[in-house]
Every structure is written in C-alpha cells, then in structure tokens.
Design a protein around this motif. Structure first.
Motif, short mmCIF file in Angstrom:
data_model
loop_
_atom_site.label_atom_id
_atom_site.label_comp_id
_atom_site.label_asym_id
_atom_site.label_seq_id
_atom_site.Cartn_x
_atom_site.Cartn_y
_atom_site.Cartn_z
N ASN A 152 0.85 -1.19 0.00
CA ASN A 152 0.00 0.00 0.00
C ASN A 152 0.89 1.25 0.00
O ASN A 152 2.12 1.16 0.06
N LYS A 153 0.24 2.42 -0.05
CA LYS A 153 0.99 3.67 -0.14
C LYS A 153 1.83 3.94 1.10
O LYS A 153 2.95 4.46 1.00
N ASN A 154 1.30 3.59 2.27
CA ASN A 154 2.05 3.84 3.50
C ASN A 154 3.37 3.06 3.51
O ASN A 154 4.43 3.59 3.87
N GLU A 155 3.29 1.80 3.10
CA GLU A 155 4.49 0.97 3.05
C GLU A 155 5.45 1.49 1.98
O GLU A 155 6.68 1.52 2.18
N ALA A 156 4.89 1.94 0.84
CA ALA A 156 5.73 2.49 -0.24
C ALA A 156 6.46 3.74 0.22
O ALA A 156 7.66 3.91 -0.05
N TYR A 157 5.76 4.61 0.92
CA TYR A 157 6.38 5.86 1.36
C TYR A 157 7.45 5.62 2.43
O TYR A 157 8.41 6.39 2.53
N ASP A 158 7.31 4.57 3.21
CA ASP A 158 8.36 4.22 4.17
C ASP A 158 9.65 3.85 3.44
O ASP A 158 10.75 4.26 3.83
N ILE A 159 9.51 3.07 2.34
CA ILE A 159 10.68 2.69 1.54
C ILE A 159 11.27 3.91 0.85
O ILE A 159 12.49 4.06 0.76
N VAL A 160 10.39 4.81 0.37
CA VAL A 160 10.83 6.02 -0.31
C VAL A 160 11.65 6.90 0.64
O VAL A 160 12.73 7.39 0.27
N ARG A 161 11.17 7.10 1.85
CA ARG A 161 11.91 7.93 2.82
C ARG A 161 13.28 7.34 3.13
O ARG A 161 14.28 8.06 3.27
#
Length: 387
Positions: free
Chosen positions: A187-196
């Motif tokens: 999901n987006k939350n997990e994706a944004y954790d990887i992005v950060r």
C-alpha cells in the motif's frame, strides 16, 4: 554473466514521400557491437557525440527494438520481449530454428550442441526435445510477466534529470509508483516508508517526499533520478551521462553515491560518458566507439595507459592535463576532416579517411579485432601481424 550483447545492430529507416512513404536509406546508429558485463562491474562507453553510445543503452533497455543481434540478461534472451508477436516469431525462427537446421546439416545433434555456448544451449535442447512449434509457444508464453520482470531488473539514469522527472508529481509519488506497480509495497504507506529510506540513502531528507522536482537543485534532482533507478534493486543500471550537467564538486558526490549503491545492490553499471577522467575512475572495462562501431575495448587501465587505435589516441590526448605547468603538443593528435555521415559511411575502416596511419587495406575492408594485450582488443590493420 549479467549482460551479454552479441552483434547488436540498430538502424533507423529514412522515409521519403508524403502520401506513400518509402524507405530510401538507413542511419546505422549501432553496427555489430558485442560486449559482456557481470555483476559488481562497470563497463564504460566512450566516444564523440553521435557515435551510438546512448542508442546502445536504450536498445538494451528495450526503448528501441534492435535491427539485429542478441541481448541476454542473466543468460536469458530478452531480445524479443517487446516485439510484436509476429516480429518475435521471425526473430526466434532466425536465431534458433534456422541456426539449428543449418548446424545439423554437417554435424550430428550432439556435436552441434557442443559447439553452442552454454548460455544458449538450453534453447536448442528444447527445440530438439519438444519440436519447433512448442518452442515458439513456450518462448512467447507469459510475455507480460517477462516484460515486468525485465523492467524490474534493468533501470536507467538519464542525462537530464529535469526532463526525466515528472514536474506534476511530488518526489514521493515518483518513487512510490514503481514500488506499487511491481507489488513490492502492499500500500501507499508501506511504499512511502521505503521512499523515505532511500531518500536518506542518496543524501536527501525524509521531508523531501512532498516536494516537486523544480524545488531542487540540479545535483539533488540527479540524486532523485538515481534513487528512482535503485529503488527496485535492479541487477543492471544504465547510466547515460549522469554527471555531465553538474558542477565538478557535485559530480564527485554523485559518483561516490553510485559507487556506494553498486556495493549495496551488487549491480552492474553500463556507464556512458564523455568525461574520460570519470570513466577511468569508475569503470572496470572500457569500449571506444566511432560511427556506430567499437574500435577498441578492454580493461580500463589497459585502454588508458596503452591505447592502440589512432582514434583512441586522438580522443584521450584531447583531454586536458590536470596540471597548469604541463602542456600537450596537441597538433600531432588533431584529427583532420569531419565525422562521416552514418547514412553513407566510408568503405573499409570508417576512420581511414581521417587517419594519418591509413594504408591500402584500410579502405577496402573493415578490420577485425586483434588481440594486443591482456583482455585488450583493437580493430586496426596496424596490429595484424602483432596479434
């Protein structure tokens, strides 16, 4: 072997006519180029503008379909992945079925298989065991899955980060999109954790996820482009002049970042550049290109310290010496004339009209590669007797 490029050709047709277009010629951008690259290694491609360096990178990435030749990633033939099914059938017929028929005319099947390189033998064994029709169906099955897998394994960093980053998307959206598309993040939350996390790894801040590309400097935008290429943890990254538009101090930071990422990802780099100093620093192997062909290739130190081809000699001696007290006598290395047109190339060696060492054979037939050192090859008749 991570990457094998065999006899790669890319010709662009020249069209003429408004109502009925006719092909009146070809721009031979890449013509019969071969090289290999393994994981944790960097192959540098050097040559003046228009020699075909970027076209090789884009063809490997499948932004272009090759005119001829083969491209293997991890010993898997990827050459037909993005062709139309009719074109893919013709490719498989030409490179496998026709080759098998020709090979077993004079040899037995076992002798033919022994003569085939290990990474291609499995395909011919499949044809012999299962038949031609089943081989074609097997190779063309699950093409969508093969394409997705390929896109995850091979990435590119373009020369200009300003034009290669979507100005209407925030950095977080740009980097999260491939994670969601390939199913790496649920999901987006997990994706944004990887992005950060990767933003910090490339020297940016976590809060940069909400900023747009125009809000960054050129060096920061290139870091974002590197992060986008690395976020899928690919096996092969094509670097198309990633430092040419940056200041020297920023170039050093980007090169250090690329070296650190290579250790972490264990990826292979195809490094395309005009900057000879950077190429020597980062590359294990170097290929010198002229008018669509590789004129000299080998280990990086061998090429820079013991260059053989007249074009390589002129190219390397055109680079400035990093010492204000030293001067090069550039007159003896100046190449006369202009680069010939890739539409109408000279007969024989393409460099012969401009070469001060040219003699009779040079204008008749293009020279083969001669071995002139340990993993050092040159396409020049000067070294015919010495090889």
């Amino acid at each position: 072997m991570l990457l094998r490029v065999n006899n790669l050709k890319k010709y662009f047709p020249i069209k003429h006519g408004f109502i009925v277009e006719k092909t009146v010629g070809y721009v031979k951008a890449v013509d019969d180029v071969s090289f290999t690259l393994d994981k944790n290694e960097t192959y540098g491609l050097v040559g003046e503008s228009g020699c075909g360096k970027t076209t090789i990178g884009k063809t490997i990435l499948r932004l272009y379909n090759q005119t001829d030749g083969e491209i293997f990633i991890d010993d898997e033939d990827t050459s037909y992945f993005f062709m139309k099914r009719s074109e893919a059938r013709k490719y498989l017929q030409k490179h496998y079925i026709d080759v098998l028929h020709e090979g077993i005319k004079e040899k037995s099947e076992s002798e033919f298989l022994k003569s085939i390189p290990d990474y291609k033998r499995k395909y011919f064994e499949y044809i012999i065991k299962n038949g031609e029709a089943r081989f074609i169906n097997y190779m063309l099955s699950d093409l969508k899955q093969k394409r997705m897998h390929f896109r995850r394994k091979v990435q590119i960093v373009f020369q200009d980060p300003t034009s290669s980053l979507n100005p209407r998307m925030a950095v977080g959206q740009i980097l999260a999109e491939p994670l969601l598309f390939h199913g790496i993040a649920k999901n987006k939350n997990e994706a944004y954790d990887i992005v950060r996390e990767i933003l910090v790894n490339v020297g940016l801040k976590k809060y940069h996820v909400d900023r747009y590309p125009h809000q960054f400097s050129g060096g920061q935008r290139q870091r974002i482009a590197v992060a986008r290429a690395a976020i899928l943890k690919p096996d092969l990254i094509i670097l198309d002049e990633p430092t040419s538009a940056l200041d020297v101090s920023v170039q050093a930071q980007i090169i250090k970042l690329l070296k650190d990422l290579q250790k972490e990802l264990e990826a292979g780099y195809l490094f395309i550049s005009h900057d000879l100093g950077v190429v020597r620093f980062i590359s294990n192997y170097v290929g010198i290109m002229y008018l669509g062909r590789m004129v000299e290739y080998g280990d990086s130190d061998e090429i820079f310290d013991h260059y053989k081809h007249p074009y390589t000699e002129a190219l390397l001696n055109a680079a400035p010496v990093p010492d204000p007290k030293k001067r090069r006598d550039r007159k003896q290395f100046i190449i006369q004339g202009q680069v010939p047109s890739p539409i109408n190339r000279p007969s024989g060696c393409f460099f012969s009209p401009r070469c001060k060492y040219a003699f009779e054979p040079c204008s008749k037939k293009y020279p083969p590669y001669y071995k002139v050192g340990n993993n050092h090859f040159v396409s020049c008749y000067k070294y015919e007797a010495k090889s």
